[in-house]
Each structure stands twice: as structure tokens, then as C-alpha cells.
Design a protein around this motif. Structure first.
Motif, PDB file in Angstrom:
ATOM      1  N   ALA A   1      12.010 -26.855  20.775  1.00 32.22           N
ATOM      2  CA  ALA A   1      12.111 -25.717  21.394  1.00 32.22           C
ATOM      3  C   ALA A   1      12.243 -26.175  22.267  1.00 32.22           C
ATOM      4  O   ALA A   1      13.459 -25.253  23.147  1.00 32.22           O
ATOM      5  CB  ALA A   1      10.655 -24.163  21.305  1.00 32.22           C
ATOM      6  N   GLY A   2      11.814 -26.656  23.535  1.00 33.55           N
ATOM      7  CA  GLY A   2      11.592 -27.028  24.290  1.00 33.55           C
ATOM      8  C   GLY A   2      12.904 -27.692  24.989  1.00 33.55           C
ATOM      9  O   GLY A   2      14.003 -27.143  25.312  1.00 33.55           O
ATOM     10  N   ILE A   3      13.700 -28.869  23.808  1.00 38.24           N
ATOM     11  CA  ILE A   3      15.060 -29.500  24.196  1.00 38.24           C
ATOM     12  C   ILE A   3      16.243 -27.860  24.335  1.00 38.24           C
ATOM     13  O   ILE A   3      17.047 -28.036  25.077  1.00 38.24           O
ATOM     14  CB  ILE A   3      15.321 -30.061  22.701  1.00 38.24           C
TER      15      ILE A   3
ATOM     16  N   GLU B   1      25.712 -19.228  19.793  1.00 35.75           N
ATOM     17  CA  GLU B   1      25.868 -19.965  18.858  1.00 35.75           C
ATOM     18  C   GLU B   1      26.476 -21.724  19.069  1.00 35.75           C
ATOM     19  O   GLU B   1      25.842 -22.554  17.913  1.00 35.75           O
ATOM     20  CB  GLU B   1      28.123 -19.692  17.958  1.00 35.75           C
ATOM     21  N   ALA B   2      26.226 -21.757  19.717  1.00 36.70           N
ATOM     22  CA  ALA B   2      26.234 -23.575  20.005  1.00 36.70           C
ATOM     23  C   ALA B   2      25.242 -23.530  20.145  1.00 36.70           C
ATOM     24  O   ALA B   2      24.863 -24.591  19.592  1.00 36.70           O
ATOM     25  CB  ALA B   2      25.978 -23.726  21.846  1.00 36.70           C
ATOM     26  N   ILE B   3      23.311 -22.572  21.003  1.00 33.52           N
ATOM     27  CA  ILE B   3      22.368 -23.749  20.302  1.00 33.52           C
ATOM     28  C   ILE B   3      21.945 -24.070  18.896  1.00 33.52           C
ATOM     29  O   ILE B   3      21.234 -24.977  18.375  1.00 33.52           O
ATOM     30  CB  ILE B   3      21.532 -23.063  21.252  1.00 33.52           C
TER      31      ILE B   3
ATOM     32  N   GLY C   1      10.633 -30.752  25.935  1.00 32.05           N
ATOM     33  CA  GLY C   1      11.187 -30.763  25.194  1.00 32.05           C
ATOM     34  C   GLY C   1      12.954 -30.456  26.666  1.00 32.05           C
ATOM     35  O   GLY C   1      13.163 -30.429  26.805  1.00 32.05           O
ATOM     36  N   ILE C   2      12.384 -29.734  27.250  1.00 31.89           N
ATOM     37  CA  ILE C   2      12.540 -28.172  28.174  1.00 31.89           C
ATOM     38  C   ILE C   2      13.266 -29.333  29.296  1.00 31.89           C
ATOM     39  O   ILE C   2      15.088 -29.468  29.478  1.00 31.89           O
ATOM     40  CB  ILE C   2      11.664 -27.678  29.284  1.00 31.89           C
TER      41      ILE C   2
ATOM     42  N   PHE D   1      16.225 -24.575  24.787  1.00 35.65           N
ATOM     43  CA  PHE D   1      15.863 -24.154  26.060  1.00 35.65           C
ATOM     44  C   PHE D   1      16.747 -24.958  27.173  1.00 35.65           C
ATOM     45  O   PHE D   1      17.188 -24.085  27.656  1.00 35.65           O
ATOM     46  CB  PHE D   1      13.935 -23.657  26.380  1.00 35.65           C
TER      47      PHE D   1
ATOM     48  N   PRO E   1      27.260 -28.582  22.619  1.00 37.78           N
ATOM     49  CA  PRO E   1      27.523 -28.027  20.805  1.00 37.78           C
ATOM     50  C   PRO E   1      27.976 -27.805  20.254  1.00 37.78           C
ATOM     51  O   PRO E   1      28.194 -26.084  20.385  1.00 37.78           O
ATOM     52  CB  PRO E   1      25.861 -27.798  20.256  1.00 37.78           C
TER      53      PRO E   1
ATOM     54  N   SER F   1      18.469 -26.912  27.489  1.00 43.68           N
ATOM     55  CA  SER F   1      20.529 -27.707  26.967  1.00 43.68           C
ATOM     56  C   SER F   1      20.993 -25.959  27.098  1.00 43.68           C
ATOM     57  O   SER F   1      21.838 -26.050  27.523  1.00 43.68           O
ATOM     58  CB  SER F   1      20.047 -27.430  25.358  1.00 43.68           C
TER      59      SER F   1
ATOM     60  N   HIS G   1      22.357 -32.001  29.081  1.00 44.53           N
ATOM     61  CA  HIS G   1      23.069 -31.496  29.649  1.00 44.53           C
ATOM     62  C   HIS G   1      23.878 -30.990  30.967  1.00 44.53           C
ATOM     63  O   HIS G   1      24.519 -29.877  31.483  1.00 44.53           O
ATOM     64  CB  HIS G   1      22.860 -29.778  28.688  1.00 44.53           C
TER      65      HIS G   1
ATOM     66  N   ASN H   1      23.537 -24.759  16.426  1.00 44.67           N
ATOM     67  CA  ASN H   1      23.579 -26.390  15.700  1.00 44.67           C
ATOM     68  C   ASN H   1      23.064 -26.929  15.926  1.00 44.67           C
ATOM     69  O   ASN H   1      23.064 -28.055  15.549  1.00 44.67           O
ATOM     70  CB  ASN H   1      25.254 -26.122  16.949  1.00 44.67           C
ATOM     71  N   GLN H   2      22.282 -27.394  17.218  1.00 48.42           N
ATOM     72  CA  GLN H   2      21.267 -28.119  16.994  1.00 48.42           C
ATOM     73  C   GLN H   2      20.045 -27.588  16.230  1.00 48.42           C
ATOM     74  O   GLN H   2      20.016 -27.059  15.855  1.00 48.42           O
ATOM     75  CB  GLN H   2      20.279 -27.863  18.758  1.00 48.42           C
ATOM     76  N   PRO H   3      19.794 -29.026  16.002  1.00 49.64           N
ATOM     77  CA  PRO H   3      19.101 -29.614  14.640  1.00 49.64           C
ATOM     78  C   PRO H   3      17.578 -28.721  14.671  1.00 49.64           C
ATOM     79  O   PRO H   3      17.360 -28.731  15.434  1.00 49.64           O
ATOM     80  CB  PRO H   3      18.634 -30.841  14.177  1.00 49.64           C
TER      81      PRO H   3
ATOM     82  N   PHE I   1       6.350 -29.137  24.896  1.00 49.85           N
ATOM     83  CA  PHE I   1       7.581 -28.069  24.749  1.00 49.85           C
ATOM     84  C   PHE I   1       7.965 -28.317  26.790  1.00 49.85           C
ATOM     85  O   PHE I   1       8.564 -28.515  26.605  1.00 49.85           O
ATOM     86  CB  PHE I   1       6.713 -26.635  24.642  1.00 49.85           C
TER      87      PHE I   1
ATOM     88  N   GLY J   1      16.101 -31.291  27.025  1.00 48.55           N
ATOM     89  CA  GLY J   1      17.108 -30.824  26.947  1.00 48.55           C
ATOM     90  C   GLY J   1      17.734 -30.675  28.373  1.00 48.55           C
ATOM     91  O   GLY J   1      19.217 -30.608  28.484  1.00 48.55           O
TER      92      GLY J   1
END
Lengths: 121, 121, 121, 121
Positions: free
Chosen positions: C16-18, C46-48, D17-18, C20, B31, C22, D25, C50-52, D14, D21
């Protein structure tokens, strides 16, 4: 005068390197187990064969090494990394054929050129 | 008899290719926004400079292109991909210096060798 | 009747899981040394961010562990993986604040929720 | 007193989501063509199913969208990204079943929770 323009054979070797770096850094970190090793190996082969000038990719997962690493860890899978892989890539670029390999050497996954054929004289 | 053993210059070009494939496939998909572009560029440079025989990596993010892509999308960031990048890598392998670049050409991020110096005669 | 629609707190935990997943799978495999550890940590943050719905990301590289791994290997860098990282992520989603962490537990990098605040009653 | 400890249902979300992600990625950026789409989809499913609490992963490549993107570009493959994917993941965590999906919405690959079952009352 020195000529610094790359030869076709040098460009073929550059292409071989691109494929190795791509394959490794795209797929390293993938969750892998003995049951899923074949599917990730096939995906690696077919993905990288899409790239330009790439005639063939062969990926072998070192299943004994993988099983041993999983037995040592606390989970029933691990992350894909170089010590579980043997890879051969064949490049064909402007009539030059390059064969390159990745395999373990002194405990480290070494990528190296094996042969370069078809250099113009 | 034909000699198929790689020259030092060919091995240097192979190393250059590895660095490009690694850089691209490790970081593509990150991102990225105008505010975070510098940090990912610095991380790319320093990460790849760790690799063997890599003397220098310079990554420039094409900020206008990035801002335009974000303006077109629905979010305030996008995914890092080749059209936002210009990269130069310098390899030093056994006295051969290779300079290679990635930049856009005909709408496609092209990786190419720019010069090969120090071939043994 | 059972309601299976996710609550805001559950959606916050999903977010939150997304982040992590990512963070981990984008950056695992990056070549890293003590000298380049700070730049990759900053890029990850800084990359993460950016995520919503991502309010804050803090990445600490466990430098002693990293130095020890490099001393054990044959190169002067290694690949980034979970045992070199401690990460805290704060999510803010529709008034719910979730704090989640990744840290080593029993030799394995465990991702877990630490707290969930602002559930609607 | 407010209880900020996560519930099992929140932990299940959670975990969902992990997985999303991770899947995204790890595999975004993979070179993909219509011929190689099946192998990367299978690898994604089997890789992520290795992760804890993950009961099932189903990945569909949107082949029409992929073919159209390739026809627009200058090469015969492209990079895997969210607009070519539809993904469903089922998590089972301590008796809670969570179903989550990724699909295109307003031109953007949106990950969302679909249902949460088995909350303790």
C-alpha cells in the motif's frame, strides 16, 4: 516561397527548452531541506549535462526562501519547486550558443532565453 | 554589432522544447498497460496544453510496441518511456507557429522541430 | 527467539505504501487546471491499478482548492500537489485487504493506513 | 470481534513502502551516465531521508549494468531505471524497525521487506 525549415539557432533554442522542461519536471516534487539542497542541485546539474548539446547547467537553491517555506509548514522539509531555484543552462548546437535562465519574476518561476549567438547570416 | 537578443521565432522554439521536456520527464516511468494507455495519453495532452503558448498536443501510444515489451517482461504492465510514444506539439508565440515532434529514429526517441512559420522579416 | 520475518499483513501494508509513494511522486508537478483535473485523476487511477496487488485506486481532485490556488496565482493553471488530492487505495495481498488514504490534515497531505483485514491468527 | 486497526509494525511497513515508491518514481527517468551516477545516488539518499520516520537510505548504482546499457544504445547516457539500482531503506516508527530492499530478481526490480523488529506482543 516561405522557408519553414528551422535554422540552427532555432534548433539550439529548442534544445535549451528541452533541458529546462526536463530539469523542472524530473526534479520538482523531490523532498528537500537545507541540508539536502546541495545534493539535489548537483544531481540536477550533472543529470541534465548528460543531454545532447548541453554545455553547462548551474543550479542555485534559494536557501532563504527554502528555509522560510519550511518554517511556515509543519514538517522539516518541503517539496522542490520553482520558487526555490535559479537555473542557467548553456547550449552549444552547430556553432550557436544559447544561454537561458529560470528565475522568479512576479512570483512565478519564469524560463526565458537570455542570448543567442552564432546565427548564420 | 551582433544582436544576441532572441527573435520571436527562437522564443517559440524554446517554448516548444520546454513542452517536450516537461511532457517526457513528467510522465516517463508511469506504469502503463494496453488498457491504461489511453488515459495516460489523454492526461499528457491535457496537462501540457495548460502550459503557456501551447496550442495543441497529440500523444499516440504505440500499442504494438507496448504489447511486445509487456510480453517480453515478467509483469502485465511496464514503465512508460519514449519508445512507446509519438508526440506532436504545436506552439503559437507572438504570431510564430512551431510544430515539433517526437518519434523513434534509429531506436532512439528523437525530439525535433518540424516547421517554423511566421518569422518576422 | 524473535521472528523478524514480515507477516502477510505487513507485506500488504508495504505494498500500500509503495502505491502511495508511486502515485504521489509520479504525478506531483503535473500542470493542472479545472478543465484537465479529470484526465489526470483518471490517469493516476489506471496507472497505479497496474501495479501488483492493487485492487482499486480512487483519486478525487479538490476542485475548490484548485480553483482558489489558480485565482491566487498569475497563470490559469498550477502544479499538482497533495493539497489538491484525496486518494483511497485498496490492496489485496495473500488474503489481506488493506485500505489506505491520503487527505489533508492540519494543512499537510497525510498518507495513512485505514484498515487491515485478514491477518492470519 | 476482529480488530482492523493497523499495528505499529504495519504502519512502519507502510512507511517503508512510501519511501520506496517515492524514491523510484521521483528519480526514474533521470538522465544518467557513469560520471553522474554518484550524484544522483547521493541526491536520492538525502532526499528520501528527509521523509518522516526514515532513518537511513543507501543507493548503489550498478555501474557494470549501466555501462553495458549505454554501450548498447546510441547515446552516452541512458535513463535511470530499476535495473541499475540496489536500494536499502531503514524505517523507525514508534519503536519498530523495518529494513526493506530493492534489487533485481528474475530480471525485474523487486521491492521487498527484509525484516520487521520491535512488534509489540
Amino acid at each position: 516561397m516561405t522557408d519553414t525549415a528551422p535554422t540552427d539557432a532555432e534548433a539550439a533554442c529548442f534544445e535549451a527548452g528541452i533541458k529546462f522542461g526536463s530539469l523542472y519536471h524530473q526534479f520538482a516534487g523531490t523532498p528537500v531541506s537545507p541540508d539536502s539542497a546541495d545534493s539535489v542541485a548537483t544531481a540536477m546539474e550533472e543529470a541534465i549535462e548528460n543531454q545532447p548539446h548541453c554545455r553547462a547547467v548551474e543550479v542555485d537553491v534559494r536557501e532563504d526562501e527554502l528555509a522560510a517555506a519550511i518554517a511556515d509548514g509543519g514538517a522539516d522539509y518541503t517539496e522542490l519547486t520553482g520558487r526555490f531555484l535559479e537555473v542557467e543552462i548553456v547550449i552549444d548546437y552547430e556553432g550557436c550558443e544559447v544561454v537561458a535562465r529560470m528565475e522568479m519574476e512576479d512570483g512565478y518561476p519564469l524560463m526565458r532565453l537570455e542570448s543567442v549567438e552564432g546565427r548564420s547570416s
